[in-house]
Motif scaffolding. Structure first.
Motif, PDB file in Angstrom:
ATOM      1  N   LEU A  36       0.841  -1.181   0.000  1.00 23.50           N
ATOM      2  CA  LEU A  36       0.000   0.000   0.000  1.00 23.50           C
ATOM      3  C   LEU A  36       0.883   1.239   0.000  1.00 23.50           C
ATOM      4  CD1 LEU A  36      -2.669  -0.913   2.746  1.00 23.50           C
ATOM      5  CD2 LEU A  36      -2.770  -1.350   0.279  1.00 23.50           C
ATOM      6  N   GLU A  78      -3.196   3.138  -1.136  1.00 17.38           N
ATOM      7  CA  GLU A  78      -3.604   2.489  -2.382  1.00 17.38           C
ATOM      8  C   GLU A  78      -2.819   1.199  -2.593  1.00 17.38           C
ATOM      9  OE1 GLU A  78      -3.848   3.286  -7.225  1.00 17.38           O
ATOM     10  OE2 GLU A  78      -3.029   4.837  -5.902  1.00 17.38           O
ATOM     11  N   ASP A  79      -3.525   0.114  -2.854  1.00 15.37           N
ATOM     12  CA  ASP A  79      -2.882  -1.178  -3.077  1.00 15.37           C
ATOM     13  C   ASP A  79      -2.293  -1.227  -4.487  1.00 15.37           C
ATOM     14  OD1 ASP A  79      -2.037  -3.774  -3.187  1.00 15.37           O
ATOM     15  OD2 ASP A  79      -3.937  -4.663  -2.537  1.00 15.37           O
TER      16      ASP A  79
END
Length: 227
Positions: free
Chosen positions: A64, A68-69
């Motif tokens: 992440l 956000e991955d």
């Protein structure tokens, strides 16, 4: 947490076998941190930096960046993240030899679609800030190693990235030039930039706030650096 890696593994096929480069790496870096990762050649530190910098993706695990991955993100999206959020400084500078210092610094702005006038103004300001305003029209072969690395830092910071990655940034420099480069990193971190530094030199790592070691693809616990 700006950077959060959980159970990261990276494997490469080698003939009929699989080589395990990173093994269940956990790494968390908060906004504004200054971390050094130390390791010998072949320890996995460059592979780890490539994943942190979105130059590569893990075989498994979760990464992440600012929530956000990115573990399975496509190349176009990773390229956009690199341009917007991450600055890179490498041992060998990677300046384009036929471009001036000014145009080398301005390159990320060109990729970001900034117009020529603004690109040159911002690049000139960045060079002034690192003490190379009088060298802006010089090509890399007209600059010393320390000056080339300062140009590379200005280029890395031109888009105001939240994360600055430095891979052996003093490895090709004499000790005095290396100290100047580390002073710049310390100043950038004091101004709020998150810095992750890859090195095998203890004196360089000691400039960070904390140190982690990587050995055979595994990270040790963090060690705080005395002020």
């Amino acid at each position: 947490m700006l950077l959060d890696m959980r159970d990261i593994c990276k494997d490469y096929p080698l003939g009929k076998e699989t080589v395990h480069i990173l093994k269940n790496v956990d790494l968390q870096v908060a906004e504004g941190d200054y971390l050094a990762i130390m390791g010998r050649s072949g320890s996995g530190k460059t592979t780890l930096m490539n994943i942190i910098g979105c130059l590569d993706t893990p075989t498994s695990g979760t990464y992440l960046l600012d929530g956000e991955d990115l573990s399975t993100a496509g190349e176009d999206h990773l390229s956009d993240i690199r341009n917007r959020s991450i600055g890179f400084v490498f041992q060998n500078y990677y300046l384009l030899p036929k471009l001036s210092a000014l145009d080398n610094v301005a390159l990320p702005l060109l990729y970001a679609g900034v117009d020529r006038k603004e690109r040159r103004e911002r690049a000139a300001e960045a060079l002034e800030r690192i003490g190379l305003g009088d060298r802006k029209e010089h090509q890399p072969n007209q600059l010393s190693g320390g000056q080339c690395q300062r140009v590379a830092i200005a280029r890395a910071m031109i888009n105001h990235p939240r994360l600055l990655l430095a891979d052996e940034p003093t490895g090709a420099l004499d000790s005095a030039s290396g100290e100047q480069i580390m002073d710049i990193f310390t100043q950038l971190n004091a101004e709020g930039t998150t810095v992750v530094l890859i090195t095998h030199e203890q004196s360089v790592a000691d400039c960070a706030r904390s140190i982690r070691h990587i050995l055979d693809g595994r990270l040790t616990d963090a060690k705080e650096v005395a002020p």
